[in-house]
Write a protein that holds these residues in place. Structure first.
Motif, short mmCIF file in Angstrom:
data_model
loop_
_atom_site.label_atom_id
_atom_site.label_comp_id
_atom_site.label_asym_id
_atom_site.label_seq_id
_atom_site.Cartn_x
_atom_site.Cartn_y
_atom_site.Cartn_z
N ILE A 29 -3.97 5.72 2.65
CA ILE A 29 -4.22 4.27 2.65
C ILE A 29 -5.05 3.89 1.43
CG2 ILE A 29 -5.41 2.39 3.86
CD1 ILE A 29 -4.69 3.80 6.49
N ALA A 30 -6.06 4.71 1.13
CA ALA A 30 -6.89 4.46 -0.06
C ALA A 30 -6.05 4.57 -1.33
CB ALA A 30 -8.05 5.45 -0.10
N LEU A 31 -5.11 5.52 -1.34
CA LEU A 31 -4.25 5.71 -2.52
C LEU A 31 -3.37 4.48 -2.75
CD1 LEU A 31 -3.38 7.82 -4.68
CD2 LEU A 31 -1.53 8.46 -3.12
N VAL A 32 -2.77 3.96 -1.69
CA VAL A 32 -1.92 2.77 -1.82
C VAL A 32 -2.76 1.57 -2.26
CG1 VAL A 32 -0.48 1.14 -0.56
CG2 VAL A 32 -0.21 3.58 -0.16
N THR A 33 -3.95 1.44 -1.71
CA THR A 33 -4.83 0.32 -2.08
C THR A 33 -5.18 0.39 -3.56
OG1 THR A 33 -5.77 0.30 0.15
CG2 THR A 33 -7.01 -0.83 -1.57
N LEU A 34 -5.54 1.58 -4.03
CA LEU A 34 -5.87 1.76 -5.44
C LEU A 34 -4.66 1.47 -6.33
CD1 LEU A 34 -7.87 2.68 -7.63
CD2 LEU A 34 -7.11 5.03 -7.22
N ALA A 35 -3.48 1.94 -5.91
CA ALA A 35 -2.27 1.70 -6.70
C ALA A 35 -1.94 0.22 -6.77
CB ALA A 35 -1.10 2.47 -6.08
N LEU A 36 -2.11 -0.50 -5.66
CA LEU A 36 -1.85 -1.94 -5.65
C LEU A 36 -2.83 -2.66 -6.58
CD1 LEU A 36 -0.33 -4.36 -4.52
CD2 LEU A 36 -1.92 -4.38 -2.59
N ALA A 37 -4.11 -2.26 -6.54
CA ALA A 37 -5.11 -2.86 -7.44
C ALA A 37 -4.76 -2.60 -8.89
CB ALA A 37 -6.49 -2.32 -7.11
N SER A 38 -4.25 -1.39 -9.18
CA SER A 38 -3.86 -1.04 -10.55
C SER A 38 -2.70 -1.90 -11.05
CB SER A 38 -3.47 0.45 -10.62
OG SER A 38 -4.54 1.28 -10.26
N LEU A 72 1.50 0.45 -19.54
CA LEU A 72 0.49 0.34 -18.49
C LEU A 72 1.12 -0.26 -17.23
CD1 LEU A 72 -2.64 0.85 -18.31
CD2 LEU A 72 -2.90 -1.61 -18.63
N LEU A 73 1.91 -1.31 -17.42
CA LEU A 73 2.59 -1.94 -16.29
C LEU A 73 3.60 -0.98 -15.67
CD1 LEU A 73 3.01 -4.47 -14.59
CD2 LEU A 73 4.65 -5.27 -16.29
N LEU A 74 4.34 -0.26 -16.51
CA LEU A 74 5.36 0.66 -16.02
C LEU A 74 4.76 1.76 -15.15
CD1 LEU A 74 8.18 2.01 -15.98
CD2 LEU A 74 7.54 3.13 -18.14
N VAL A 75 3.78 2.50 -15.69
CA VAL A 75 3.27 3.66 -14.95
C VAL A 75 2.57 3.25 -13.66
CG1 VAL A 75 3.04 5.03 -17.07
CG2 VAL A 75 1.05 3.80 -16.19
N ASN A 76 1.96 2.07 -13.65
CA ASN A 76 1.30 1.64 -12.42
C ASN A 76 2.27 1.13 -11.38
OD1 ASN A 76 -1.69 2.02 -12.71
ND2 ASN A 76 -1.31 0.90 -14.59
N LEU A 77 3.39 0.55 -11.81
CA LEU A 77 4.44 0.21 -10.85
C LEU A 77 5.03 1.47 -10.22
CD1 LEU A 77 6.38 -2.70 -12.65
CD2 LEU A 77 5.18 -2.83 -10.45
N VAL A 78 5.27 2.48 -11.05
CA VAL A 78 5.77 3.75 -10.53
C VAL A 78 4.74 4.39 -9.61
CG1 VAL A 78 6.48 6.09 -11.17
CG2 VAL A 78 7.32 4.13 -12.49
N PHE A 79 3.48 4.33 -10.01
CA PHE A 79 2.40 4.87 -9.19
C PHE A 79 2.36 4.21 -7.81
CE2 PHE A 79 -2.47 4.67 -8.57
CZ PHE A 79 -2.45 5.78 -7.73
N LEU A 80 2.50 2.89 -7.78
CA LEU A 80 2.51 2.19 -6.49
C LEU A 80 3.68 2.65 -5.63
CD1 LEU A 80 1.41 0.06 -4.57
CD2 LEU A 80 2.75 -1.66 -5.81
N GLY A 81 4.84 2.82 -6.25
CA GLY A 81 6.00 3.29 -5.49
C GLY A 81 5.79 4.68 -4.93
N ILE A 82 5.24 5.57 -5.74
CA ILE A 82 5.00 6.95 -5.29
C ILE A 82 3.92 6.97 -4.21
CG2 ILE A 82 4.17 9.22 -6.00
CD1 ILE A 82 5.46 8.67 -8.75
N ALA A 83 2.86 6.18 -4.40
CA ALA A 83 1.78 6.13 -3.40
C ALA A 83 2.30 5.62 -2.06
CB ALA A 83 0.65 5.23 -3.91
N THR A 84 3.16 4.59 -2.09
CA THR A 84 3.74 4.07 -0.86
C THR A 84 4.63 5.10 -0.20
OG1 THR A 84 3.72 1.86 -1.86
CG2 THR A 84 5.08 2.16 0.11
#
Length: 482
Positions: A29-38, A72-84
């Motif tokens: 949950i913390a990972l998804v929250t951090l990814a969304l903030a990113s 920056l936008l690309l890797v954080n979008l991918v990060f959010l997908g992976i975290a979810t």
């Protein structure tokens, strides 16, 4: 325990498993929250800044320009997908909660270093941050404690260390060239270095540039130092593989773009020669291995090698293909994320990674089969995806600058790869099922990221919003120095 069993055990930690539904996992949950903030912060940086770029901050240590904002936008979008995806898998399978806190911690360190590397205004600082992502990735690869995972992680660490050592040695040579020229002090800040190109000792500068590109090319999986990549992508858990293929690859690519942005104008001939050699060599080796592949996750890994080769050839073209290279790189980040996350579900359902034992995906697992089909089409560079348009622009650039031999070789290798990949994956998707169809429960959280990536792929092939298109063009203009 056999090697294949060990590999499945390693991958089962994130991406598959069979057990009762557990309670909520606080680390995920913390990972998804951090990814969304990113993602929200990256979106604000991409849309809220003035067009008067670049902008520096923190005493010129951070650099905000088209390249940094796009990736920056690309890797954080991918990060959010992976975290979810990780959150959905861990919350649906109790066995996956073991060691998840340590896994999430390493992912956070990995992503923090990746974001800082993208924003770095100093090439040596960028190198250090890339090394930190390497160290953070080692425990992610061996998560689960299997023998295959441990061996793959050490292989990854060895090749990455050698590659980054070559890059550091290259920077030392470039610095020596600056000292022997009219400069008394070496500087690796992106802006000042570009204005000092005429004041360097040419032999040292050329040697350093060759070593830096070769070293970072090792991290990208370019020939001849590519053999670590298929082993690591196969043995690592699906979420980890997606992080390496879609995040770390693009952070390393930005390091290459920065080097070209600063130094390539002074030695464009040697840069073009090296990138063409590395690119075509990688594409050729990839095509041969795709033909021989029996394992679908390894097949995707070899296709990723082909993508790296296409990008290298596109960078060799320079300004004429800059927009296409960026479009192709961003598209393939989404493609690799879709395919590697989908591979985990396929292995969980069929209990094997052999392509010959997987058939009728679209009937057995409709959603998984659909994503695998879409990812495969985009992987092959078919319209209407962004990868098709990117390849088209790169080929057009080759013709425009007169590299007809490279163009012929490029098209020939792509054709072989296309046929070999299609022959391998199409029976997996549409063949007759070899086992009775069983549409098991598929958490919606594991499908949303892949659906988002699919929409992004379509948008890049059909219609880019004006703001996003402007960002691509700004980044391409910053590369158009040759």
């Amino acid at each position: 325990m056999t090697a294949a069993t060990e590999q499945r055990a390693a991958a089962s930690e994130i991406g598959e498993g069979t057990s009762k539904r557990p309670g909520r996992s606080t680390p995920t949950i913390a990972l998804v929250t951090l990814a969304l903030a990113s993602v929200l912060l990256s979106t604000w940086l991409c849309s809220g800044m003035s067009a008067a770029l670049p902008v520096t901050a923190l005493h010129d240590w951070l650099r905000f320009d088209g390249i940094s904002r796009l990736f920056l936008l690309l890797v954080n979008l991918v990060f959010l997908g992976i975290a979810t995806y990780v959150w959905g898998r861990v919350n649906s399978e109790a066995a996956l909660q073991k060691g998840i806190g340590r896994y999430v911690t390493c992912v956070v360190v990995f992503m923090a270093a990746s974001n800082l590397a993208l924003l770095s205004n100093d090439l040596i600082a960028l190198w250090v941050l890339l090394e930190i992502t390497t160290l953070a990735a080692v425990p992610l690869i061996q998560h689960g404690g299997s023998q295959a995972g441990r061996l793959a992680s050490w292989r990854y660490f060895l090749f990455s260390s050698v590659g980054l050592t070559f890059a550091l040695l290259g920077f030392a040579c470039i610095g020596r060239g600056m000292q022997l020229g009219s400069l008394h002090e070496a500087s690796f800040s992106i802006q000042p270095a570009s204005s000092a190109l005429q004041a360097v000792s040419e032999p040292w500068h050329r040697l350093g540039l060759v070593l830096v590109l070769f070293g970072f090319g090792t991290k990208l999986g370019l020939a001849p130092m590519y053999s670590w990549l298929p082993d690591v992508y196969e043995a690592a858990p699906p979420a980890t593989t997606a992080l390496l293929a879609a995040v770390q690859f693009n952070v390393t690519l930005v390091a290459v773009l920065r080097v070209l942005q600063v130094y390539a104008a002074a030695d464009s001939a040697i840069v073009t020669l090296e990138l063409v050699a590395l690119g075509l060599g990688t594409m050729a080796l990839s095509a041969l291995n795709v033909i021989a592949a029996k394992n679908y996750k390894r097949l995707i890994a070899y296709a990723a090698l082909n993508h790296a080769g296409v990008i290298a050839v596109g960078l060799a073209v320079g300004k004429a293909a800059a927009y296409g290279v960026l479009l192709y790189a961003v598209s393939n980040a989404f493609i690799k994320a879709i395919l590697f996350l989908t591979a985990g579900k396929i292995r969980s359902h069929y209990g094997t990674e052999r392509m010959s034992e997987v058939s009728g995906l679209i009937k057995d697992l409709p959603f998984t089969g659909l994503f695998f089909m879409v990812g495969s089409f985009a992987l092959l560079g078919l319209p209407p995806f962004g990868s098709f348009l990117g390849e088209l622009i790169i080929m057009s650039g080759l013709v425009r600058v007169g590299h007809m031999f490279v163009f012929a070789a490029f098209c020939s290798i792509l054709t072989v790869t296309f046929v070999a990949t299609g022959r391998a994956v199409f029976p997996m998707i549409w063949g007759e099922p070899k086992k009775k169809a069983h549409w098991g429960r598929q958490p919606i959280a594991t499908m949303v990221p892949k659906l988002t990536f699919f929409v992004a792929l379509l948008a890049m092939g059909l219609y880019l919003p004006a703001g996003v298109n402007t960002l691509f063009r700004q980044a391409a203009a910053e590369l158009g120095v040759r």
